[in-house]
Design a protein around this motif. Structure first.
Motif, PDB file in Angstrom:
ATOM      1  N   LEU A 372      47.930  37.779  27.040  1.00 48.20           N
ATOM      2  CA  LEU A 372      47.515  38.726  28.075  1.00 48.20           C
ATOM      3  C   LEU A 372      46.592  38.017  29.056  1.00 48.20           C
ATOM      4  CD1 LEU A 372      47.468  41.694  29.129  1.00 48.20           C
ATOM      5  CD2 LEU A 372      45.443  42.048  27.689  1.00 48.20           C
ATOM      6  N   PHE A 373      46.847  38.232  30.351  1.00 48.18           N
ATOM      7  CA  PHE A 373      46.005  37.668  31.402  1.00 48.18           C
ATOM      8  C   PHE A 373      44.941  38.695  31.774  1.00 48.18           C
ATOM      9  CE2 PHE A 373      44.583  36.553  35.576  1.00 48.18           C
ATOM     10  CZ  PHE A 373      44.798  35.196  35.753  1.00 48.18           C
ATOM     11  N   LEU A 374      43.680  38.296  31.687  1.00 48.62           N
ATOM     12  CA  LEU A 374      42.562  39.155  32.065  1.00 48.62           C
ATOM     13  C   LEU A 374      42.103  38.768  33.470  1.00 48.62           C
ATOM     14  CD1 LEU A 374      40.455  39.147  28.755  1.00 48.62           C
ATOM     15  CD2 LEU A 374      42.056  40.911  29.561  1.00 48.62           C
ATOM     16  N   ASP A 375      42.205  39.684  34.401  1.00 50.33           N
ATOM     17  CA  ASP A 375      41.872  39.406  35.793  1.00 50.33           C
ATOM     18  C   ASP A 375      40.368  39.478  36.028  1.00 50.33           C
ATOM     19  OD1 ASP A 375      42.309  38.795  38.447  1.00 50.33           O
ATOM     20  OD2 ASP A 375      42.993  40.808  39.000  1.00 50.33           O
ATOM     21  N   THR A 376      39.939  38.900  37.152  1.00 46.42           N
ATOM     22  CA  THR A 376      38.537  38.967  37.573  1.00 46.42           C
ATOM     23  C   THR A 376      38.370  40.044  38.638  1.00 46.42           C
ATOM     24  OG1 THR A 376      39.035  37.175  39.118  1.00 46.42           O
ATOM     25  CG2 THR A 376      37.950  36.578  37.042  1.00 46.42           C
ATOM     26  N   ALA A 377      37.117  40.475  38.841  1.00 47.59           N
ATOM     27  CA  ALA A 377      36.767  41.438  39.882  1.00 47.59           C
ATOM     28  C   ALA A 377      35.355  41.103  40.368  1.00 47.59           C
ATOM     29  CB  ALA A 377      36.819  42.865  39.322  1.00 47.59           C
ATOM     30  N   PRO A 378      35.057  41.291  41.639  1.00 50.19           N
ATOM     31  CA  PRO A 378      35.896  41.928  42.647  1.00 50.19           C
ATOM     32  C   PRO A 378      36.965  41.028  43.264  1.00 50.19           C
ATOM     33  CG  PRO A 378      33.797  41.353  43.629  1.00 50.19           C
ATOM     34  CD  PRO A 378      33.691  41.020  42.165  1.00 50.19           C
ATOM     35  N   CYS A 379      36.895  39.720  43.076  1.00 54.00           N
ATOM     36  CA  CYS A 379      37.942  38.869  43.640  1.00 54.00           C
ATOM     37  C   CYS A 379      39.010  38.635  42.589  1.00 54.00           C
ATOM     38  CB  CYS A 379      37.373  37.540  44.128  1.00 54.00           C
ATOM     39  SG  CYS A 379      38.577  36.579  45.068  1.00 54.00           S
ATOM     40  N   ASN A 380      40.168  39.235  42.818  1.00 55.80           N
ATOM     41  CA  ASN A 380      41.278  39.186  41.864  1.00 55.80           C
ATOM     42  C   ASN A 380      41.955  37.812  41.812  1.00 55.80           C
ATOM     43  OD1 ASN A 380      42.719  42.506  42.522  1.00 55.80           O
ATOM     44  ND2 ASN A 380      40.892  41.906  41.417  1.00 55.80           N
ATOM     45  N   ALA A 381      42.849  37.712  40.841  1.00 55.08           N
ATOM     46  CA  ALA A 381      43.851  36.655  40.861  1.00 55.08           C
ATOM     47  C   ALA A 381      44.823  36.958  41.993  1.00 55.08           C
ATOM     48  CB  ALA A 381      44.593  36.622  39.530  1.00 55.08           C
ATOM     49  N   HIS A 382      45.157  35.948  42.784  1.00 51.10           N
ATOM     50  CA  HIS A 382      46.130  36.111  43.855  1.00 51.10           C
ATOM     51  C   HIS A 382      47.377  35.296  43.491  1.00 51.10           C
ATOM     52  CE1 HIS A 382      42.698  37.328  46.865  1.00 51.10           C
ATOM     53  NE2 HIS A 382      42.764  38.073  45.797  1.00 51.10           N
ATOM     54  N   THR A 383      47.421  34.029  43.903  1.00 51.51           N
ATOM     55  CA  THR A 383      48.532  33.175  43.472  1.00 51.51           C
ATOM     56  C   THR A 383      48.574  33.087  41.948  1.00 51.51           C
ATOM     57  OG1 THR A 383      48.237  31.848  45.473  1.00 51.51           O
ATOM     58  CG2 THR A 383      49.593  30.896  43.731  1.00 51.51           C
ATOM     59  N   THR A 384      47.396  33.052  41.330  1.00 51.04           N
ATOM     60  CA  THR A 384      47.334  32.933  39.869  1.00 51.04           C
ATOM     61  C   THR A 384      48.017  34.112  39.178  1.00 51.04           C
ATOM     62  OG1 THR A 384      45.123  32.103  40.367  1.00 51.04           O
ATOM     63  CG2 THR A 384      45.754  32.207  38.055  1.00 51.04           C
ATOM     64  N   ALA A 385      47.875  35.303  39.740  1.00 48.59           N
ATOM     65  CA  ALA A 385      48.533  36.473  39.154  1.00 48.59           C
ATOM     66  C   ALA A 385      50.045  36.362  39.280  1.00 48.59           C
ATOM     67  CB  ALA A 385      48.037  37.749  39.831  1.00 48.59           C
ATOM     68  N   SER A 386      50.516  35.903  40.434  1.00 51.66           N
ATOM     69  CA  SER A 386      51.952  35.705  40.598  1.00 51.66           C
ATOM     70  C   SER A 386      52.476  34.661  39.622  1.00 51.66           C
ATOM     71  CB  SER A 386      52.271  35.250  42.032  1.00 51.66           C
ATOM     72  OG  SER A 386      52.021  36.283  42.945  1.00 51.66           O
ATOM     73  N   ASP A 387      51.698  33.606  39.430  1.00 47.67           N
ATOM     74  CA  ASP A 387      52.074  32.577  38.458  1.00 47.67           C
ATOM     75  C   ASP A 387      52.287  33.188  37.076  1.00 47.67           C
ATOM     76  OD1 ASP A 387      51.818  30.640  40.400  1.00 47.67           O
ATOM     77  OD2 ASP A 387      49.915  29.845  39.670  1.00 47.67           O
ATOM     78  N   ALA A 388      51.299  33.958  36.644  1.00 45.92           N
ATOM     79  CA  ALA A 388      51.366  34.552  35.307  1.00 45.92           C
ATOM     80  C   ALA A 388      52.570  35.474  35.175  1.00 45.92           C
ATOM     81  CB  ALA A 388      50.072  35.309  35.013  1.00 45.92           C
ATOM     82  N   LEU A 389      52.767  36.330  36.168  1.00 47.47           N
ATOM     83  CA  LEU A 389      53.885  37.274  36.111  1.00 47.47           C
ATOM     84  C   LEU A 389      55.225  36.549  36.128  1.00 47.47           C
ATOM     85  CD1 LEU A 389      52.447  39.957  38.568  1.00 47.47           C
ATOM     86  CD2 LEU A 389      52.694  40.188  36.084  1.00 47.47           C
TER      87      LEU A 389
END
Length: 491
Positions: A372-389
């Motif tokens: 499971l990828f745990l995101d950060t806040a307030p600045c989210n994963a951007h490219t990193t989230a797409s990578d994971a998905l």
């Protein structure tokens, strides 16, 4: 400094150089020295805070950010825009602070007025320093390949480091022209763009490292658009539009932007479906992971980790027996500080695993070893989230108010995993624990993600390209008909 040890600008330059070299402790000393000598020095406090965040040195960040926010409310020039997105989620104050910086940068520069040209094709000028192996190019490369060459002429304006690598070679093939403007002044680059009759100039950098917003202040084209590189307003009237979607900028949040909004129907973020995932997946042990147990991961840049985020992660991991937290290590100082803070909170630091930089295909492959990828806040994963998905790893995100705090929610919506978006820190921690202790539920989400990758819009690059081209045609038509920029809804 040998000649004049009281030269504030020299101390700041020293800090900038050390920061660029990832010598963050030395950069900290230089910035602190400059701040002590000149407490009101423009944009210095933000640089110091950003540097401390790079090495996860949170000891004084809370106090410094309080001073920063109070000063921004008073209209002081304390931070450049990029210093703010990892610590601030107030769209009003973000807009105000960006306008302060942008107006200081603009000075007396006036945009040269222009009208669109009635050429056979609409001429698109993409401006970037990232046309090489860089996260922006990893996202956008396939868009250039799918652009209609019958309706559009593509010109790439390249500046910055201009690294000659395989991505650069791939990108050059997609453009009608690829022009190096690195040695041109901003005035010269803007004039060249005008002389080439560029109809729409797209800035892919914004207020990020190596960005050149002054080119757009001088006027590079009749229509100027901010896209992808910077998650926020440019705070300048010379930018006519920003490309977004209804998640990252809901209608209720338009007051945080100077620009008119181009609303794409799905996620604003383009993706490259041709990105390769290495088949040679390493074992857990080879990457320092335990042979069994649940793996939470976050490969976001270290500066996005705040004390609030980190404390939440520790609570989650403590609640899941035999689990570990797998983090990206940007620099050894950040690693040392993360371990130190974990120990101060009574956390077993052996449950922290660190990942270094890898080649893109191998990097994507290692996501398959996480659960499971745990995101950060307030600045989210951007490219990193797409990578994971793209690698099949679900992302859990806490949605915020500002653009940068809503990107992961946009991606998850476009890939059909809206249940992975939560509104509160408590819900975030509860859902993380639930997924880690409910194998059946997590398996269902992973299976759905795998099925959705090529059936939902997030990775449908041809469809995305058609939507973006529709937007370009609409803003071009408005300009040709002497209509002022207005919000654009692509259906």
């Amino acid at each position: 400094l040998i000649l004049n040890s009281n030269n504030t600008d020299a101390w700041i330059c020293r800090g900038n150089i050390y920061s660029e070299m990832k010598e963050f402790q030395r950069a900290h000393l230089a910035y602190e020295k400059a701040l002590k000598m000149s407490p009101e020095k423009e944009f210095l406090l933000g640089a110091l805070i950003q540097n401390d965040l790079q090495m996860c040195d949170w000891d004084s960040v809370k106090q410094k950010t309080k001073i920063l926010f109070e000063g921004l409310e008073e209209g002081k020039r304390l931070a450049v825009p990029y210093n703010l997105i990892s610590i601030l989620d107030d769209r009003r104050l973000i807009k105000k602070s960006i306008e302060i910086y942008a107006q200081a940068l603009q000075g007396n520069i006036q945009r040269v007025p222009q009208k669109s040209h009635l050429n056979k094709k609409i001429r698109l000028g993409y401006f970037s320093a990232d046309f090489h192996n860089h996260p922006t190019s990893f996202l956008i490369a396939e868009l250039f390949e799918y652009h209609s060459k019958e309706e559009f002429e593509l010109i790439g304006f390249v500046f910055g480091r201009n690294i000659a690598d395989e991505m650069r070679a791939r990108l050059e093939k997609s453009f009608d022209q690829f022009i190096d403007i690195n040695n041109m002044t901003d005035v010269e680059a803007a004039k060249l763009s005008r002389d080439m009759q560029i109809d729409i100039a797209i800035d892919l950098k914004g207020f990020t490292k190596e960005g050149r917003p002054k080119i757009f202040m001088h006027g590079a084209a009749p229509i100027q658009i901010s896209y992808l590189g910077f998650p926020g307003t440019m705070g300048l009237e010379c930018f006519d539009y920003v490309i977004a979607d209804p998640i990252v900028i809901p209608e209720s949040s338009r007051d945080g932007f100077i620009e008119k909004i181009i609303y794409l129907p799905n996620s604003y973020q383009v993706n490259d479906r041709s990105r390769l995932i290495s088949m040679a997946i390493k074992s857990r042990e080879e990457l320092g992971l335990p042979p069994k147990g649940f793996v939470f991961c976050c490969f976001n840049n270290n500066y996005k980790i705040t004390p609030v985020v980190f404390d939440g992660w520790l609570r989650v991991v403590n609640a899941v027996e035999d689990s570990v937290l797998w983090l990206y290590e940007d620099n050894p100082i950040a690693r040392k500080n993360i371990i130190r803070y974990a120990k101060l909170r009574g956390f077993d630091a052996r449950r922290l695993i660190f990942a270094g930089r890898m080649e893109p295909a191998e990097h994507l492959a290692r996501y398959k070893l996480a659960d499971l990828f745990l995101d950060t806040a307030p600045c989210n994963a951007h490219t990193t989230a797409s990578d994971a998905l793209w690698a099949g790893l679900p992302v859990l995100t806490l949605i915020g108010e500002s653009f940068g705090a809503r990107v992961a929610a946009s991606l998850l919506t476009a890939v059909g995993l809206t249940e992975m978006i939560v509104d509160t820190q408590l819900d975030y921690e509860m859902l993380a624990v639930e997924l880690a202790t409910s194998p059946k539920k997590l398996h269902e989400i992973k299976s759905r993600l795998e099925k959705n990758l090529l059936t939902r819009p997030l990775f449908d690059t041809p469809q995305f390209t058609r939507h973006l081209e529709s937007a370009y045609k609409q803003v071009y038509k408005r300009n040709v008909n002497n209509l002022a920029p207005d919000h654009i809804y692509v259906i």
